[in-house]
Scaffold this motif. Structure first.
Motif, PDB file in Angstrom:
ATOM      1  N   HIS A  57       0.816  -1.219   0.000  1.00  0.00           N
ATOM      2  CA  HIS A  57       0.000   0.000   0.000  1.00  0.00           C
ATOM      3  C   HIS A  57       0.845   1.263   0.000  1.00  0.00           C
ATOM      4  CE1 HIS A  57      -3.416  -2.567   0.529  1.00  0.00           C
ATOM      5  NE2 HIS A  57      -2.995  -3.010   1.691  1.00  0.00           N
ATOM      6  N   THR A  58       2.088   1.145  -0.458  1.00  0.00           N
ATOM      7  CA  THR A  58       2.997   2.291  -0.475  1.00  0.00           C
ATOM      8  C   THR A  58       3.301   2.696  -1.913  1.00  0.00           C
ATOM      9  OG1 THR A  58       4.014   1.568   1.592  1.00  0.00           O
ATOM     10  CG2 THR A  58       5.270   3.121   0.256  1.00  0.00           C
ATOM     11  N   ALA A  59       3.330   4.005  -2.171  1.00  0.00           N
ATOM     12  CA  ALA A  59       3.650   4.505  -3.510  1.00  0.00           C
ATOM     13  C   ALA A  59       5.090   4.143  -3.873  1.00  0.00           C
ATOM     14  CB  ALA A  59       3.464   6.014  -3.558  1.00  0.00           C
ATOM     15  N   VAL A  60       5.287   3.656  -5.092  1.00  0.00           N
ATOM     16  CA  VAL A  60       6.621   3.294  -5.579  1.00  0.00           C
ATOM     17  C   VAL A  60       6.917   4.099  -6.841  1.00  0.00           C
ATOM     18  CG1 VAL A  60       8.099   1.448  -6.457  1.00  0.00           C
ATOM     19  CG2 VAL A  60       6.439   0.962  -4.631  1.00  0.00           C
ATOM     20  N   ILE A  61       8.018   4.840  -6.802  1.00  0.00           N
ATOM     21  CA  ILE A  61       8.483   5.612  -7.967  1.00  0.00           C
ATOM     22  C   ILE A  61       9.839   5.045  -8.369  1.00  0.00           C
ATOM     23  CG2 ILE A  61       9.155   7.871  -8.853  1.00  0.00           C
ATOM     24  CD1 ILE A  61       7.349   9.105  -6.697  1.00  0.00           C
ATOM     25  N   GLU A 103       7.752  -0.646 -18.166  1.00  0.00           N
ATOM     26  CA  GLU A 103       7.702  -2.009 -17.633  1.00  0.00           C
ATOM     27  C   GLU A 103       7.556  -1.991 -16.118  1.00  0.00           C
ATOM     28  OE1 GLU A 103      11.263  -3.808 -19.018  1.00  0.00           O
ATOM     29  OE2 GLU A 103      10.553  -4.054 -21.087  1.00  0.00           O
ATOM     30  N   ALA A 104       8.220  -1.038 -15.481  1.00  0.00           N
ATOM     31  CA  ALA A 104       8.112  -0.924 -14.030  1.00  0.00           C
ATOM     32  C   ALA A 104       6.692  -0.565 -13.609  1.00  0.00           C
ATOM     33  CB  ALA A 104       9.096   0.116 -13.517  1.00  0.00           C
ATOM     34  N   MET A 105       6.050   0.340 -14.353  1.00  0.00           N
ATOM     35  CA  MET A 105       4.674   0.698 -14.034  1.00  0.00           C
ATOM     36  C   MET A 105       3.731  -0.477 -14.265  1.00  0.00           C
ATOM     37  SD  MET A 105       4.326   4.673 -15.307  1.00  0.00           S
ATOM     38  CE  MET A 105       2.676   4.786 -14.622  1.00  0.00           C
ATOM     39  N   ALA A 106       4.010  -1.255 -15.295  1.00  0.00           N
ATOM     40  CA  ALA A 106       3.199  -2.449 -15.530  1.00  0.00           C
ATOM     41  C   ALA A 106       3.365  -3.449 -14.385  1.00  0.00           C
ATOM     42  CB  ALA A 106       3.598  -3.094 -16.857  1.00  0.00           C
ATOM     43  N   ALA A 107       4.541  -3.412 -13.725  1.00  0.00           N
ATOM     44  CA  ALA A 107       4.805  -4.336 -12.618  1.00  0.00           C
ATOM     45  C   ALA A 107       4.249  -3.824 -11.293  1.00  0.00           C
ATOM     46  CB  ALA A 107       6.306  -4.579 -12.487  1.00  0.00           C
ATOM     47  N   GLY A 108       3.714  -2.576 -11.282  1.00  0.00           N
ATOM     48  CA  GLY A 108       3.075  -2.092 -10.070  1.00  0.00           C
ATOM     49  C   GLY A 108       3.556  -0.763  -9.548  1.00  0.00           C
ATOM     50  N   ALA A 109       4.565  -0.148 -10.196  1.00  0.00           N
ATOM     51  CA  ALA A 109       5.023   1.167  -9.753  1.00  0.00           C
ATOM     52  C   ALA A 109       3.988   2.231 -10.094  1.00  0.00           C
ATOM     53  CB  ALA A 109       6.362   1.504 -10.405  1.00  0.00           C
ATOM     54  N   GLN A 110       3.908   3.289  -9.268  1.00  0.00           N
ATOM     55  CA  GLN A 110       2.979   4.380  -9.555  1.00  0.00           C
ATOM     56  C   GLN A 110       3.496   5.307 -10.656  1.00  0.00           C
ATOM     57  OE1 GLN A 110       2.824   3.210  -6.352  1.00  0.00           O
ATOM     58  NE2 GLN A 110       0.686   2.687  -6.657  1.00  0.00           N
ATOM     59  N   VAL A 112       1.798   9.440  -4.108  1.00  0.00           N
ATOM     60  CA  VAL A 112       1.284   9.181  -2.767  1.00  0.00           C
ATOM     61  C   VAL A 112      -0.239   9.284  -2.756  1.00  0.00           C
ATOM     62  CG1 VAL A 112       1.215  10.023  -0.385  1.00  0.00           C
ATOM     63  CG2 VAL A 112       3.398   9.879  -1.601  1.00  0.00           C
ATOM     64  N   TYR A 113      -0.765  10.300  -3.438  1.00  0.00           N
ATOM     65  CA  TYR A 113      -2.223  10.451  -3.512  1.00  0.00           C
ATOM     66  C   TYR A 113      -2.868   9.244  -4.188  1.00  0.00           C
ATOM     67  CZ  TYR A 113      -6.799  12.103  -5.043  1.00  0.00           C
ATOM     68  OH  TYR A 113      -8.137  12.199  -5.289  1.00  0.00           O
ATOM     69  N   ARG A 114      -2.281   8.803  -5.299  1.00  0.00           N
ATOM     70  CA  ARG A 114      -2.834   7.663  -6.025  1.00  0.00           C
ATOM     71  C   ARG A 114      -2.768   6.399  -5.176  1.00  0.00           C
ATOM     72  NH1 ARG A 114      -0.313   5.188 -11.636  1.00  0.00           N
ATOM     73  NH2 ARG A 114      -1.696   3.379 -11.791  1.00  0.00           N
ATOM     74  N   SER A 115      -1.645   6.205  -4.481  1.00  0.00           N
ATOM     75  CA  SER A 115      -1.512   5.035  -3.616  1.00  0.00           C
ATOM     76  C   SER A 115      -2.542   5.057  -2.499  1.00  0.00           C
ATOM     77  CB  SER A 115      -0.095   4.978  -3.035  1.00  0.00           C
ATOM     78  OG  SER A 115       0.038   3.889  -2.160  1.00  0.00           O
ATOM     79  N   HIS A 116      -2.747   6.239  -1.910  1.00  0.00           N
ATOM     80  CA  HIS A 116      -3.740   6.365  -0.844  1.00  0.00           C
ATOM     81  C   HIS A 116      -5.137   6.056  -1.367  1.00  0.00           C
ATOM     82  CE1 HIS A 116      -5.830   7.933   2.667  1.00  0.00           C
ATOM     83  NE2 HIS A 116      -6.555   8.691   1.861  1.00  0.00           N
ATOM     84  N   THR A 117      -5.445   6.569  -2.559  1.00  0.00           N
ATOM     85  CA  THR A 117      -6.759   6.302  -3.157  1.00  0.00           C
ATOM     86  C   THR A 117      -6.964   4.817  -3.413  1.00  0.00           C
ATOM     87  OG1 THR A 117      -6.733   8.487  -4.213  1.00  0.00           O
ATOM     88  CG2 THR A 117      -8.278   6.865  -5.086  1.00  0.00           C
ATOM     89  N   GLU A 118      -5.932   4.163  -3.924  1.00  0.00           N
ATOM     90  CA  GLU A 118      -6.027   2.724  -4.171  1.00  0.00           C
ATOM     91  C   GLU A 118      -6.230   1.952  -2.869  1.00  0.00           C
ATOM     92  OE1 GLU A 118      -2.407   1.880  -6.173  1.00  0.00           O
ATOM     93  OE2 GLU A 118      -3.113   2.568  -8.143  1.00  0.00           O
TER      94      GLU A 118
END
Length: 397
Positions: free
Chosen positions: A91-95, A108-115, A136-142
């Motif tokens: 549940h943590t944002a990943v950049i 590819e990283a975003m396809a693997a789950g990065a924000q 962070v906002y997107r991760s919180h919303t998810e």
């Protein structure tokens, strides 16, 4: 080595403080990211790890809002790094931080789950600020959406289990009124293993069961459903008393598998013509009998809980006379196991009986609701409890 640094920008204190974990093994790149974060004027706390193993140790002891992840670490690389980090902090944002030559790595990283992803050497303070805030906002919303979905699924599961644990009484001509209440042990909790049922049999006999499977959660609830359905089916097939309890125990042993589950229950057969009630207690406590004068615990012989010593069959019967009008209350121990307010200790039957005797009882539903409110107020928190009252129609009980 992990180093912690707390930096607050000059912007308003109402702005959030972003807890950021940088996973980067290149010291020069780590310094550059730190300087860029200062330039963003974000309020942040920065922790740096040089490997996935260090990051795992860090995440085990502290929560973070955002992870800045280099894709080339000593112990993992590429999209595997993203997958591992997401598994550690779902549940943590990943950049992701990529190199200039890695054209496909970001997508590819975003396809693997990065924000999101940033290209090293092309990151400016404004871009980093917007990226961190959005990620962070997107991760919180998810996370909020996932929690809402989980709550919906839990509610649906509760409804399904409740249908199995708390069926409609099967009554035809009986003059007995049945009133039930159920409270889960905690808000949003699945139902526990408590179960109950009432069935009118031949000859005007009314059969009832209240039981409690040890433990809480879906396994206990599922076993409670099995026992409740088995009880109704066996009663309608003509099984009663010791034989009925023996068959229920056989089912419990078969269904529990390797889990050390057992069940307590009270069986009641009410003969309205003879004005008697026959009780079998399998590790359960006595019911309560309410007359026009007072409510008292019914003296009854005790037998062993189902599943403790399979095949023992130690369930003596107790026959009690009934008044012309009154109520029998069968309940699980959640009603009495809460605290007794300022008096200290558990409420117990000693604390419950005075509450019942001072609570108006003309309306069974209002009586139970009032009793539950009082016990919850004494305990100062919700607790598992179920009450079943069998009240004969007539004048004031």
């Amino acid at each position: 080595m992990t180093a912690a640094l707390t930096t607050l920008g000059d912007i308003a204190a109402s702005e959030p403080v972003y807890r950021i974990l940088l996973i980067e093994d290149d010291v020069a790149d780590a310094v550059l990211v730190e300087e860029l974060l200062h330039d963003t004027e974000l309020r942040f706390e920065l922790t740096t790890s040089t490997s996935l193993a260090e990051a795992r140790s860090e995440l085990a002891v502290r929560a973070v809002d955002c992870i800045l992840l280099d894709l080339h670490l000593p112990d993992v690389s590429g999209t595997d790094a993203v997958a591992d980090v997401r598994a550690m902090a779902p549940h943590t944002a990943v950049i992701v931080l990529t190199g200039l030559s890695e054209k496909q790595a970001g997508s590819e990283a975003m396809a693997a789950g990065a924000q999101d992803y940033l290209v090293k050497g092309k990151v400016e303070a404004d871009l980093l600020r917007r990226t961190v805030r959005y990620a962070v906002y997107r991760s919180h919303t998810e996370r909020v959406a996932a929690e809402a979905q989980s709550a919906r699924l839990r509610a649906e599961e509760n409804v399904r289990l409740e249908r199995g644990l708390l069926p409609r009484p099967l009554l035809d001509t009986s003059t007995v009124t049945v009133t039930t209440r159920y409270l889960p042990g905690a808000e949003q909790a699945l139902l526990g293993g408590d179960f109950l049922d009432v069935v009118e049999g031949d000859g005007g006999l009314l059969h009832a069961v209240v039981g409690d499977v040890s433990g809480h959660g879906p396994d206990a609830a599922a076993l409670g459903v099995c026992l409740r359905i088995a009880w109704r089916s066996l009663v309608l097939a003509g099984h009663h008393g010791t034989e009925l309890l023996h068959l229920m125990e056989r089912l419990l042993v078969a269904e529990r598998g390797t889990q050390p589950l057992f069940a307590t229950c009270t069986l009641l057969t009410l003969d309205q013509k003879a004005a008697t009630a026959t009780l079998y207690l399998a590790g359960h406590h006595e019911p309560l009998l309410t007359t026009a004068e007072e409510t008292l615990e019914v003296p009854a012989e005790h037998g062993i809980a189902l599943g403790i010593i399979p095949g023992h069959r130690d369930w003596p019967a107790t026959v009690i006379p009934l008044p012309d009008t009154g109520a029998l209350t069968l309940y699980t121990d959640g009603l009495t196991e809460g605290h007794n307010g300022d008096a200290g200790g558990r409420l117990g039957i000693e604390g419950l009986l005075p509450l019942i005797n001072t609570t108006p009882s003309a309306d069974p539903a209002a009586h139970l609701d009032s009793l539950i409110r009082q016990t919850r107020a004494l305990n100062e928190r919700p607790h598992t409890g179920r009450i079943r009252a069998f009240r004969q129609r007539g004048e004031a009980a």
